[in-house]
Design an enzyme around this catalytic site. Structure first.
Site, PDB file in Angstrom:
ATOM      1  CE  LYS A 263      -3.102   2.737   2.989  1.00 20.19           C
ATOM      2  NZ  LYS A 263      -3.997   2.775   4.176  1.00 20.19           N
ATOM      3  CG  ASP A 268      -5.412   8.136   4.399  1.00 24.24           C
ATOM      4  OD1 ASP A 268      -6.336   8.757   3.817  1.00 24.24           O
ATOM      5  OD2 ASP A 268      -5.603   7.152   5.140  1.00 24.24           O
ATOM      6  CE  LYS A 275      -6.403   9.062   7.804  1.00 27.38           C
ATOM      7  NZ  LYS A 275      -7.032   8.001   8.570  1.00 27.38           N
ATOM      8  CG  ASP A 286      -1.780   5.428   4.878  1.00 29.12           C
ATOM      9  OD1 ASP A 286      -1.622   4.381   5.538  1.00 29.12           O
ATOM     10  OD2 ASP A 286      -2.880   5.773   4.389  1.00 29.12           O
ATOM     11  CG  ASP A 345      -9.747   7.812   6.543  1.00 26.79           C
ATOM     12  OD1 ASP A 345      -8.683   7.728   5.903  1.00 26.79           O
ATOM     13  OD2 ASP A 345      -9.801   8.051   7.766  1.00 26.79           O
ATOM     14  CD  GLU A 347      -6.571   5.354   2.411  1.00 23.72           C
ATOM     15  OE1 GLU A 347      -7.552   5.462   3.174  1.00 23.72           O
ATOM     16  OE2 GLU A 347      -5.422   5.144   2.830  1.00 23.72           O
ATOM     17  NE  ARG A 349     -10.698  -0.849   3.951  1.00 26.19           N
ATOM     18  CZ  ARG A 349     -11.253  -0.913   5.148  1.00 26.19           C
ATOM     19  NH1 ARG A 349     -12.420  -1.494   5.316  1.00 26.19           N
ATOM     20  NH2 ARG A 349     -10.657  -0.388   6.196  1.00 26.19           N
TER      21      ARG A 349
HETATM   22  N1  BES Z   1      -4.120   4.795   6.825  1.00 27.48           N
HETATM   23  C1  BES Z   1      -5.232   4.565   7.659  1.00 27.48           C
HETATM   24  C2  BES Z   1      -4.938   3.600   8.803  1.00 27.48           C
HETATM   25  C3  BES Z   1      -3.941   4.071   9.827  1.00 27.48           C
HETATM   26  C4  BES Z   1      -4.353   4.709  10.977  1.00 27.48           C
HETATM   27  C5  BES Z   1      -2.600   3.837   9.649  1.00 27.48           C
HETATM   28  C6  BES Z   1      -3.426   5.113  11.913  1.00 27.48           C
HETATM   29  C7  BES Z   1      -1.677   4.240  10.583  1.00 27.48           C
HETATM   30  C8  BES Z   1      -2.075   4.871  11.710  1.00 27.48           C
HETATM   31  C9  BES Z   1      -6.378   3.975   6.830  1.00 27.48           C
HETATM   32  O1  BES Z   1      -6.432   4.400   5.520  1.00 27.48           O
HETATM   33  C10 BES Z   1      -7.654   4.414   7.465  1.00 27.48           C
HETATM   34  O2  BES Z   1      -7.920   5.574   7.471  1.00 27.48           O
HETATM   35  N2  BES Z   1      -8.400   3.464   7.988  1.00 27.48           N
HETATM   36  C11 BES Z   1      -9.623   3.757   8.644  1.00 27.48           C
HETATM   37  C12 BES Z   1     -10.651   2.794   8.137  1.00 27.48           C
HETATM   38  C13 BES Z   1     -12.054   3.157   8.521  1.00 27.48           C
HETATM   39  C14 BES Z   1     -12.490   4.412   7.801  1.00 27.48           C
HETATM   40  C15 BES Z   1     -12.965   2.018   8.156  1.00 27.48           C
HETATM   41  C16 BES Z   1      -9.399   3.587  10.134  1.00 27.48           C
HETATM   42  O3  BES Z   1      -8.605   2.732  10.536  1.00 27.48           O
HETATM   43  O4  BES Z   1      -9.977   4.352  10.897  1.00 27.48           O
HETATM   44 ZN    ZN Z   2      -4.670   4.981   4.669  1.00 26.74          ZN
HETATM   45 MN    MN Z   3      -7.504   6.189   5.249  1.00 27.36          MN
END
Ligand code: BES
Ligand code: ZN
Ligand code: MN
Length: 497
Positions: A263, A268, A275, A286, A345, A347, A349
């Site tokens: 990834k 992000d 966010k 990210d 967010d 994204e 996947r």
């Molecule tokens: N890049 C983030 C996950 C992340 C969070 C990585 C903190 C490192 C530190 C990912 O893209 C994300 O935002 N995931 C969301 C998914 C949710 C919207 C279903 C999450 O984990 O909150």
């Molecule tokens: Zn992300």
């Molecule tokens: Mn995200």
């Protein structure tokens, strides 16, 4: 971007610079150290008593200008009970030794032996690996130095050992791993204004110097392939998305490759589902999964690994914009399956869905392992000690677990299953990109699994381990380069012919 560290190996003999020796519990140190420390008389024992130093793991004794020893400083590092030491602890000890050197030191000699005697060549090289990783700093953007932070421009660390030639040989391999980790860390630490998809792709192309075949697909090419999910994530960014495919063919001609997918979200913001501001700067990291894949392919190519390996990284920037995708949008993936975007967010996947399918279809790999800073939920579950592992193949899972224990880059297997898979069914499309608050890391993995077919596959959720790591003995920087050592060893132990 570290102060130049020069690592060398020499027979046990007269030390140069700061002298480092290891000492097991009960003040036991090895024969070469004993011989060397003889002129100290009882100064060592008295200093140890004064400091209540007994050789316990995690402790050390620092003796400045030791009597009769013609070195500026003697550092004694406790290793605890020697029998308890695991291979991964040796790398750690190299890091600890490096970390104890005072800032001013320009040279050090580390006596590579424990209480029971000299270390083997590969163990000495593991010490050196730990030292190299510990010495890493990312200070590319620092234009000033406080006085007490100043270091000599070159540090020379010599390992005294019983068989320098064999240590040297083992180091020739370890140094390629160290370089891979350093490359990954540099990429993770770079800010997103510098390291956007195009620049990341350029840096990945420099692997061609090592004989890696590098292809870069732009958005037009990806659209042609039907990668609606990946392209959708990047469409709100001023920076064009890229897909980079790296191929190292060191194995049998025509043999099915093994594949690593990363990834690479260079930043992000969350997109339209933006966010919160707090800690958003961390999202420059990210792309750590992609960084690990580049570091790994670097390591494999640099040591001419006898394996055919593919590295593929999906590089995008997730931004809010008039052109950005919206919650409710439905995208079509290269596989033909459709995804309803519930939260922009989620994204990573979406990016991986297209890259996994592409790699599986084009290369028919023996297995695929993807790395991704995919979910905050994996940090809630496992903290920063283990990466989450999701796997459809018990043998691959077992190998990853074992190699994780050996290298210290550990993985914890998480469940997959039909009940979780149902949670991402959508009213409007084949699936939706979030499954609600519960089991957030698992539903993310379920979505990925819908794109890997029957190929053995593991997904490593490295959101907790890749960055902002607890400052470990072998890493003081923000980006950890997590995964390079794990996967390099996995390949070496199980997949080279
Ligand atoms: N890049 C983030 C996950 C992340 C969070 C990585 C903190 C490192 C530190 C990912 O893209 C994300 O935002 N995931 C969301 C998914 C949710 C919207 C279903 C999450 O984990 O909150
Ligand atoms: Zn992300
Ligand atoms: Mn995200």
């Amino acid at each position: 971007m570290s102060a130049a560290l020069k690592i060398g190996f020499t027979p046990f003999g007269h030390p140069h610079g700061v002298l480092v020796v290891f000492c097991a519990e009960g003040l036991k140190y090895g024969p070469a150290s004993q011989r060397l420390l003889a002129p100290l008389g009882d100064q060592f024992r008295r200093a140890a008593a004064a400091d209540r130093f007994t050789g316990k793991s995690g402790t050390s004794l620092d003796i400045v200008v030791p009597t009769g020893l013609h070195v500026p400083r003697l550092l004694v590092i406790g290793i605890g009970k020697e029998a308890d030491l695991k291979p991964r602890d040796i790398v750690k000890l190299g890091g600890i030794a490096m970390g104890k050197l005072p800032n001013a030191a320009a040279a050090a000699t580390i006596f590579a032996e424990f209480g029971s005697g000299a270390l083997k060549g590969n163990q000495v090289a593991d010490l050196a690996l730990g030292a190299r990783l510990r010495a890493y700093t990312f200070d590319l953007y620092k234009t000033k130095r406080k006085e007490d932070e100043q270091r000599p421009s070159k540090i020379e660390v010599t390992f005294a050992c019983s068989n320098p030639a064999s240590a040297e040989k083992a180091w020739a391999q370890n140094v390629t791993v160290a370089d891979g980790v350093v490359l990954a860390r540099d990429l993770v630490n770079e800010p997103a204004n510098i390291l956007y998809p195009g620049e990341f792709a350029r840096r990945a192309s420099s692997l061609s110097k090592l004989g890696v075949n590098v292809e870069i697909l732009d958005v037009a090419a990806m659209k042609k392939l039907g990668m609606g999910a990946l392209v959708g994530v990047g469409q709100g960014s001023a920076h064009e998305s890229k897909l980079v495919v790296m191929r190292w063919n060191g194995g049998k001609r025509g043999a099915d490759p093994i594949a690593f997918i990363g990834k690479g979200v260079c930043f992000d913001t969350g997109g339209i589902s933006i966010k919160p501001a707090q800690n958003m700067e961390d999202m420059k990291g990210d792309m750590a999964g992609a960084a690990c894949v580049v570091g790994l392919i670097h390591a494999l190519a640099a040591r001419k690994a006898k394996v055919n390996a593919v590295g593929a990284i999906g590089l995008v920037e997730n931004m809010p914009d008039g052109k950005a995708q919206r919650p409710g949008d439905i995208v079509k993936t290269m596989s033909g399956q459709t995804i309803e975007i519930i939260n922009t967010d989620a994204e990573g996947r979406l990016v991986l869905a297209d890259v996994l399918h592409y790699v599986n279809k084009r290369f028919k790999p023996k297995f695929m392992i993807n790395l991704a800073t995919l979910t905050g939920a994996i940090i809630v579950a496992l903290g920063q000690e283990y990466a989450g592992m999701f796997c459809n193949d018990d043998r691959l899972a077992e190998r990853l677990s074992k190699t994780g224990e050996a290298t210290g880059e550990r993985v914890w297997r998480m469940p997959l299953g039909a009940e979780y898979d149902k949670m991402i069914d959508s009213k409007f499309a084949d699936m939706k990109n979030t499954g609600g608050r519960w089991a957030g890391s698992i539903t993310a993995a379920q979505l990925l699994q819908r794109f890997v077919g029957k190929t053995p596959w593991a997904h490593l959720d490295i959101a907790g381990t890749a960055m902002g790591s607890p400052q470990t003995d072998i890493n003081k920087s923000w980006g950890s380069g997590w995964g390079v050592r794990l996967l390099e060893r996995l390949v070496e132990d199980y997949y080279e012919r």
